[in-house]
Scaffold this motif. Structure first.
Motif, short mmCIF file in Angstrom:
data_model
loop_
_atom_site.label_atom_id
_atom_site.label_comp_id
_atom_site.label_asym_id
_atom_site.label_seq_id
_atom_site.Cartn_x
_atom_site.Cartn_y
_atom_site.Cartn_z
N TYR A 25 0.85 -1.20 0.00
CA TYR A 25 0.00 0.00 0.00
C TYR A 25 0.88 1.25 0.00
CZ TYR A 25 -4.00 -3.01 1.02
OH TYR A 25 -4.98 -3.96 0.94
N GLY A 98 -3.09 3.78 4.43
CA GLY A 98 -3.56 3.08 5.62
C GLY A 98 -5.08 2.92 5.61
N ALA A 101 -6.00 0.11 3.25
CA ALA A 101 -5.73 -1.19 3.85
C ALA A 101 -6.78 -1.57 4.89
CB ALA A 101 -4.34 -1.19 4.49
N LEU A 102 -7.23 -0.57 5.66
CA LEU A 102 -8.27 -0.83 6.66
C LEU A 102 -9.58 -1.25 5.99
CD1 LEU A 102 -7.97 1.87 9.48
CD2 LEU A 102 -7.77 -0.61 9.69
N SER A 105 -9.48 -4.70 4.85
CA SER A 105 -9.46 -5.69 5.94
C SER A 105 -10.82 -6.35 6.13
CB SER A 105 -9.01 -5.03 7.25
OG SER A 105 -9.99 -4.14 7.75
N THR A 254 -5.69 -10.04 6.11
CA THR A 254 -6.18 -8.71 6.46
C THR A 254 -6.08 -8.42 7.96
OG1 THR A 254 -8.39 -9.68 6.43
CG2 THR A 254 -7.73 -8.44 4.51
N PRO A 258 -3.43 -4.25 7.38
CA PRO A 258 -3.72 -2.86 7.73
C PRO A 258 -2.79 -2.30 8.80
CG PRO A 258 -5.40 -4.33 8.63
CD PRO A 258 -4.56 -5.14 7.68
N ALA A 281 -10.59 -0.04 13.20
CA ALA A 281 -9.68 -1.16 12.98
C ALA A 281 -9.89 -2.27 14.00
CB ALA A 281 -8.23 -0.67 13.02
#
Length: 314
Positions: A25, A98, A101-102, A105, A254, A258, A281
């Motif tokens: 990422y 970020g 990526a979250l 997830s 995942t 993240p 998260a």
């Protein structure tokens, strides 16, 4: 293959999709700040595919596959790479690495729902809790005003979700499809075909192509790492895992992705980690845990029953 080497391969493969993919990422965010997204992704995967073919030739690994396998690798290449990855790279122009990526997830949740609707797999009680937590986590993540107020950020969020659906469906597809038995060959064809389709998209969108010699040093390094580790190493490991473990287990990458992405984005790109993002998260990853904890409980119960059946003299 003996049990010990197979276990080692599985551990190394999970490390690849957990840690290496977590860093992609950041690498994509650095590269897309200077390069058009579809050209970037196309060059990454086409180069990786050609390198894999070269390695196979040197290693005397046959590249011949059937027409059905060629079609299936093309389908997987489109779902995983052309759409599933190329559009995420595009979305990184508008959302933090970020954050992306979250959002990704939540993929195990999407895998579970697709298995329910497409395969009729029953969702167990623990998994239902996970789905509810996942939905709450996604809401907490995407409802942050300071994030969705950025230009085209909402569109980026929606497109990343569609990429998750594409990846989830392709994970189920390749688990049953006729594909090259050699994981390296399988990866090579998916990347080669996916890369070609990405370049076609790049042409259709009128992107400006540039030579690597004109790129800045950070972008050159990012592309090198994306090709060698993010593509060849991690994607080969991903395809290997899809054949030896369940799709839900593969999707557990995942858990870690993240965290790696958030940390690297914060450290290298000064991306903001809000309190709400941290709460989101925690809720999302807890939901992912509940989705994947059912099988662990079943294994524990079988082990307990086995012990209970043993007599004192055994």
């Amino acid at each position: 293959m003996g049990k010990a080497p197979k276990t080692l391969f599985i551990v190394l493969a999970f490390f690849s999709i957990y840690v290496i993919w977590g860093s992609t990422y950041l690498l994509n965010k650095v590269a897309v700040s200077e390069l058009p997204p579809f050209m970037l992704a196309g060059m990454r995967f086409l180069t990786a595919g050609i390198l894999i073919f070269g390695i196979c030739k040197v290693s005397n690994i046959p590249l011949k596959i059937t027409k059905r396998q060629l079609l299936n690798t093309g389908i997987a290449g489109f779902l995983f790479l052309t759409f599933g990855n190329g559009v995420i790279v595009w979305a990184l122009k508008y959302v933090d690495s970020g954050f992306a990526a979250l959002e990704v997830s939540a993929q195990p949740l999407v895998v579970l729902l697709l298995m329910r609707f497409l395969q009729g797999k029953k969702i167990k009680a623990m998994s239902i809790i996970g789905v509810v937590l996942g939905i709450i986590g996604i809401y907490l993540l995407v409802s942050q005003k300071q994030l969705i107020s950025k230009e085209n950020s909402v569109l980026g969020i929606v497109m990343i979700f569609l990429c998750m659906v594409s990846w989830a469906y392709s994970s189920l597809f390749v688990a049953k499809a006729s594909l090259p038995t050699n994981y390296f060959v399988n990866t090579g064809y998916q990347m080669f075909l996916g890369g070609i389709m990405l370049f076609i998209l790049s042409l259709l969108f009128g992107e400006t192509w540039t030579l690597p010699t004109t790129w800045s040093s950070p972008v050159q390094l990012s592309m090198l790492l994306l090709i060698v580790f993010g593509s060849i190493v991690a994607f080969t490991a991903f395809n290997y895992l899809l054949k030896v473990v369940s799709p839900e287990k593969v999707a557990t990458s995942t858990y870690v992705n993240p965290i790696i992405a958030l940390t690297l984005g914060w450290y290298f790109l000064d991306e903001e980690i809000t309190t709400q993002s941290m709460v989101a998260a925690a809720v999302l990853l807890t939901g992912v845990y509940f989705i994947n904890t059912t099988k662990k409980i079943a294994i524990f119960n079988r082990f307990s029953n086995k012990l209970a059946r043993k007599t004192p003299n055994e």
